[in-house]
Design an enzyme around this catalytic site. Sequence first.
Site, mmCIF file in Angstrom:
data_model
loop_
_atom_site.group_PDB
_atom_site.id
_atom_site.type_symbol
_atom_site.label_atom_id
_atom_site.label_comp_id
_atom_site.label_asym_id
_atom_site.label_seq_id
_atom_site.Cartn_x
_atom_site.Cartn_y
_atom_site.Cartn_z
ATOM 1 N N CYS A 1 15.917 6.753 4.172
ATOM 2 C CA CYS A 1 17.260 6.265 3.830
ATOM 3 C C CYS A 1 18.146 6.298 5.061
ATOM 4 O O CYS A 1 19.189 5.664 5.087
ATOM 5 C CB CYS A 1 17.869 7.102 2.722
ATOM 6 N N SER B 1 17.235 4.520 -5.192
ATOM 7 C CA SER B 1 17.811 3.211 -4.885
ATOM 8 C C SER B 1 19.162 3.027 -5.572
ATOM 9 O O SER B 1 19.502 3.748 -6.518
ATOM 10 C CB SER B 1 16.851 2.114 -5.341
ATOM 11 N N LYS C 1 12.298 15.999 -11.900
ATOM 12 C CA LYS C 1 11.365 14.887 -12.124
ATOM 13 C C LYS C 1 11.129 14.192 -10.789
ATOM 14 O O LYS C 1 11.958 13.414 -10.323
ATOM 15 C CB LYS C 1 11.919 13.885 -13.147
ATOM 16 N N PHE D 1 10.454 8.424 -3.698
ATOM 17 C CA PHE D 1 9.107 8.605 -3.146
ATOM 18 C C PHE D 1 9.107 8.960 -1.666
ATOM 19 O O PHE D 1 8.107 9.467 -1.151
ATOM 20 C CB PHE D 1 8.265 7.318 -3.351
ATOM 21 N N GLU E 1 7.221 9.242 -9.499
ATOM 22 C CA GLU E 1 5.890 9.059 -10.101
ATOM 23 C C GLU E 1 4.901 8.487 -9.092
ATOM 24 O O GLU E 1 3.706 8.472 -9.328
ATOM 25 C CB GLU E 1 5.983 8.169 -11.350
ATOM 26 N N GLU F 1 18.348 -4.184 1.396
ATOM 27 C CA GLU F 1 17.654 -3.029 1.979
ATOM 28 C C GLU F 1 16.164 -3.371 2.017
ATOM 29 O O GLU F 1 15.542 -3.578 0.962
ATOM 30 C CB GLU F 1 17.884 -1.780 1.119
#
Length: 510
Positions: free
Chosen positions: A290, A235, A182, A158, A185, A390
Amino acid sequence: MAAVLQPNAIPTVKLLINGVWRDSNSSDWRDIVNPATQEVLARVPMCAGGEIDEAIASAAEAFKTWKNTPIGQRARIMLKLQELIRRDMKKLAACLTAEQGKTLPDAEGDVFRGLEVVEHAASIGTLSLGEMAENVASGVDTYFIRQPIGVCVGITPFNFPAMIPLWMFPMAIVSGNTFVLKPSEQDPMTTVLLAQLAIEAGVPPGVLNIVHGGKQAVDRLCTHPAVKAVSFVGSCHVGEHVYNLASTHGKRAQCMMGAKNHAIVMPDANKDQALNALVGAAFGAAGQRCMATSVAVLVGEAANWVPDIVAKAKTLKVNAGTVVGTDVGPVISKQAKARIEGLIAKGVAEGCILDLDGRNPNVDGYPSGNFIAPTILSGVKPHHSVYKEEIFGPVLVIVSVDTLDEAIALTNANPYGNGTGIFTQSGAVARKFQNEIDVGQVGINVPIPVPVPYFSFTGSRGSKLGDLGPYGKQAVHFYTQVKTVTARWFDDAAVDGGKSGGVNTTISLK
Ligand code: NAD
């Protein structure tokens, strides 16, 4: 949150299959929510088997012709795509900020870092050259060519809904592959806009397909027999699952995963520059990068700089990403906010010092936004949860050590190896750090050292699975397979005359 589709009420996010944008027939839909306002912007389908298979079938069919499309034609589509992305920069950034939350200037940065990859993809001619050696044996030449591998898949997170999809599909398709993407979402709409631009730029039907969903969709993409390669960014726990699943099913896989990026601040650093960089890298994009700096390692006397870091962090403005002058927007969801706040509370309970508490800030005009202001915890030790996990939010944890060797050992002992930085005025110190640190991306007085696209993104240890990284030359290698050809051509008039020694029953080339 799953929601039942109410036709015509809220826009739906479309699938792209074989060049046609269409609604999913899924019965499972999820809201896309503006993180600053909680407005439901659209609904996204959680696709399962049938539609995923259709997208893959369309990509497999398109590959038959796309793989032989001339390089120049593929490259010109990338040139057009970069032009269209520039044309629509403001529109893309507005969509990105609405669904993801980051500030408008940072959303433009997100698009721009992806645009750079598109620009580089247009160099595919020189990037994909083979090599040749003449006379490897008498009258024998050997050369290798790079060929596309087929249907490739991208699964994205995301936090960079423009840059990361653009790490993937441009390099894959310009190399002659077809692609099923993909997006996350949580914020798929920016990616859909980019795919619309790709179609406008001339990407033929089936060469780029977009599907939506979560685990079910991902698992199908990673196991379908026609898929040859899977590129994942997200992740660690999902990346490990994707890598294992895709590899077990015979696919190439590259998974770029979680991070706990350490910035080492030496006492000889240019203090103002170093602390500005540190604070920007810790709290920009609300820490949801990240490559965000999530751990500051203050060496020696630099341990006294905690109040200066707190003072700088306090100057950052927390607000909706659309408000001019905002430094820190909301985090992606209410669940993310609760998780981050929970970790801050755990840090305090475990004995860390809460130097700056950003929980529940007052943001005028946006009372229901998922806001957390910059938060700083010092006195942090490696066994603390805020150090081990994290956090992926605007939280900086500070560890103090006595020496550079200790800072290096600490960083190398952390399970993640995505990015790191050192702030120093000493070339010798920087060089030692660069040599000894076991982290993929190293910044020397540069806080977020994401490489430009002529290099490749990388990662070390727990942050990466697979040996080739996204974009740059490594992506060309990931998305192509090498074929070597060893050839001997006989002059029609030539007669052997015993020169070749007759029948050769050995493995030697003669
Ligand atoms: P995520 O792992 O939750 O989601 C990534 C993708 O995996 C999404 O498309 C999602 O739909 C899918 N997914 C989620 N759960 C799944 C499951 N159980 N099985 C199969 N697929 C599943 O990641 P996120 O929260 O969207 O993104 C944040 C994470 O991504 C952070 O850990 C961050 O460090 C990492 N990240 C890494 C890089 C990098 O280059 N190393 C870059 C950006 C983000």
